[in-house]
Scaffold this motif. Structure first.
Motif, mmCIF file in Angstrom:
data_model
loop_
_atom_site.group_PDB
_atom_site.id
_atom_site.type_symbol
_atom_site.label_atom_id
_atom_site.label_comp_id
_atom_site.label_asym_id
_atom_site.label_seq_id
_atom_site.Cartn_x
_atom_site.Cartn_y
_atom_site.Cartn_z
ATOM 1 N N GLY A 123 11.606 -7.973 -12.291
ATOM 2 C CA GLY A 123 11.577 -9.343 -11.787
ATOM 3 C C GLY A 123 11.101 -9.445 -10.352
ATOM 4 O O GLY A 123 11.203 -10.502 -9.721
ATOM 5 N N PHE A 124 10.563 -8.349 -9.816
ATOM 6 C CA PHE A 124 10.083 -8.319 -8.432
ATOM 7 C C PHE A 124 8.657 -7.803 -8.390
ATOM 8 O O PHE A 124 8.183 -7.160 -9.332
ATOM 9 C CB PHE A 124 10.970 -7.398 -7.572
ATOM 10 C CG PHE A 124 12.363 -7.907 -7.372
ATOM 11 C CD1 PHE A 124 12.635 -8.880 -6.417
ATOM 12 C CD2 PHE A 124 13.405 -7.418 -8.134
ATOM 13 C CE1 PHE A 124 13.921 -9.341 -6.226
ATOM 14 C CE2 PHE A 124 14.703 -7.870 -7.947
ATOM 15 C CZ PHE A 124 14.962 -8.843 -6.987
ATOM 16 N N ASP A 125 7.983 -8.044 -7.275
ATOM 17 C CA ASP A 125 6.713 -7.388 -7.014
ATOM 18 C C ASP A 125 7.015 -5.920 -6.733
ATOM 19 O O ASP A 125 7.863 -5.612 -5.893
ATOM 20 C CB ASP A 125 5.980 -8.012 -5.816
ATOM 21 C CG ASP A 125 5.422 -9.380 -6.140
ATOM 22 O OD1 ASP A 125 5.244 -9.693 -7.325
ATOM 23 O OD2 ASP A 125 5.141 -10.136 -5.184
ATOM 24 N N GLU A 126 6.332 -5.014 -7.436
ATOM 25 C CA GLU A 126 6.590 -3.587 -7.298
ATOM 26 C C GLU A 126 5.316 -2.844 -6.915
ATOM 27 O O GLU A 126 4.204 -3.292 -7.188
ATOM 28 C CB GLU A 126 7.155 -3.016 -8.605
ATOM 29 C CG GLU A 126 8.448 -3.643 -9.064
ATOM 30 C CD GLU A 126 9.655 -3.322 -8.190
ATOM 31 O OE1 GLU A 126 9.542 -2.522 -7.251
ATOM 32 O OE2 GLU A 126 10.731 -3.888 -8.470
ATOM 33 N N LEU A 127 5.493 -1.685 -6.320
ATOM 34 C CA LEU A 127 4.398 -0.873 -5.834
ATOM 35 C C LEU A 127 3.588 -0.283 -6.990
ATOM 36 O O LEU A 127 4.149 0.246 -7.956
ATOM 37 C CB LEU A 127 4.948 0.270 -4.972
ATOM 38 C CG LEU A 127 3.924 1.153 -4.281
ATOM 39 C CD1 LEU A 127 3.164 0.362 -3.223
ATOM 40 C CD2 LEU A 127 4.627 2.353 -3.649
ATOM 41 N N VAL A 128 2.254 -0.370 -6.871
ATOM 42 C CA VAL A 128 1.317 0.286 -7.779
ATOM 43 C C VAL A 128 0.518 1.251 -6.918
ATOM 44 O O VAL A 128 -0.052 0.852 -5.898
ATOM 45 C CB VAL A 128 0.379 -0.734 -8.453
ATOM 46 C CG1 VAL A 128 -0.664 -0.025 -9.309
ATOM 47 C CG2 VAL A 128 1.178 -1.730 -9.282
ATOM 48 N N ILE A 129 0.500 2.523 -7.319
ATOM 49 C CA ILE A 129 -0.156 3.567 -6.534
ATOM 50 C C ILE A 129 -1.438 3.980 -7.237
ATOM 51 O O ILE A 129 -1.425 4.362 -8.423
ATOM 52 C CB ILE A 129 0.773 4.780 -6.382
ATOM 53 C CG1 ILE A 129 2.093 4.351 -5.734
ATOM 54 C CG2 ILE A 129 0.090 5.892 -5.570
ATOM 55 C CD1 ILE A 129 3.199 5.362 -5.856
ATOM 56 N N LEU A 130 -2.552 3.890 -6.515
ATOM 57 C CA LEU A 130 -3.869 4.248 -7.052
ATOM 58 C C LEU A 130 -4.499 5.319 -6.180
ATOM 59 O O LEU A 130 -4.364 5.290 -4.947
ATOM 60 C CB LEU A 130 -4.783 3.019 -7.076
ATOM 61 C CG LEU A 130 -4.242 1.792 -7.819
ATOM 62 C CD1 LEU A 130 -5.095 0.574 -7.520
ATOM 63 C CD2 LEU A 130 -4.197 2.073 -9.310
ATOM 64 N N LYS A 131 -5.192 6.262 -6.813
ATOM 65 C CA LYS A 131 -5.929 7.291 -6.073
ATOM 66 C C LYS A 131 -7.243 6.717 -5.570
ATOM 67 O O LYS A 131 -7.908 5.975 -6.275
ATOM 68 C CB LYS A 131 -6.236 8.497 -6.974
ATOM 69 C CG LYS A 131 -5.051 9.350 -7.278
ATOM 70 C CD LYS A 131 -4.952 10.402 -6.223
ATOM 71 C CE LYS A 131 -4.036 11.501 -6.705
ATOM 72 N NZ LYS A 131 -3.747 12.431 -5.653
ATOM 73 N N ARG A 132 -7.603 7.059 -4.345
ATOM 74 C CA ARG A 132 -8.931 6.718 -3.823
ATOM 75 C C ARG A 132 -9.899 7.830 -4.173
ATOM 76 O O ARG A 132 -9.536 9.002 -4.219
ATOM 77 C CB ARG A 132 -8.906 6.616 -2.289
ATOM 78 C CG ARG A 132 -8.309 5.363 -1.773
ATOM 79 C CD ARG A 132 -8.603 5.235 -0.300
ATOM 80 N NE ARG A 132 -7.556 4.455 0.346
ATOM 81 C CZ ARG A 132 -7.471 4.243 1.636
ATOM 82 N NH1 ARG A 132 -8.363 4.769 2.452
ATOM 83 N NH2 ARG A 132 -6.496 3.530 2.135
#
Length: 133
Positions: A123-132
């Protein structure tokens, strides 16, 4: 590879606003607030898993300050102690006003991108981790 940053805030600065402004000015895509120390004249802290905001009047000493940084969102946890040594903690929100000074140390991860997206489970905005690349 990482890049280190340090920032000193002055009396009257809003901790949350100043931090987000610094991140945007320096175009930090993904980072961590490693530590923060200083004093607040007032604090507003969102309590764990709540919408309730705790309002505290100073003087308050910052005991800990850490979290993740993105261009659009900072997810920071704070704990402060009052003049009696009572400690309060939760999520940093706007309204934490520096009374004398605050010192912040941050790093940027040059190989990652952090984004925030709404998570239906939490129910919250959560972190999304992407590789550069």
């Amino acid at each position: 590879m990482i890049t280190a940053y340090a920032k000193r805030l002055l009396k009257g600065d809003d901790l949350h606003h100043s931090l987000l402004e610094f991140i945007q000015l320096n175009k930090i895509q993904s980072g961590s607030l490693l530590t923060g120390v200083g004093c607040l004249s007032q604090a507003k802290i969102r309590l764990a898993n709540e919408q309730k905001i705790l309002h505290l009047d100073g003087p308050l000493e910052i005991i800990s300050l850490s979290g993740t940084l993105t261009l659009k969102h900072v997810h920071i946890h704070i704990s402060v102690a009052d003049g009696e040594g009572r400690v309060y903690g939760g999520h940093l929100v706007s309204g934490c006003i520096v009374s004398y000074t605050a010192e912040l140390c941050m790093i940027e991860y040059n190989n990652l991108n952090f984004e925030c997206e709404y998570d239906h489970q939490t129910g919250f905005d959560e972190l999304v981790i992407l590789k550069r690349d």
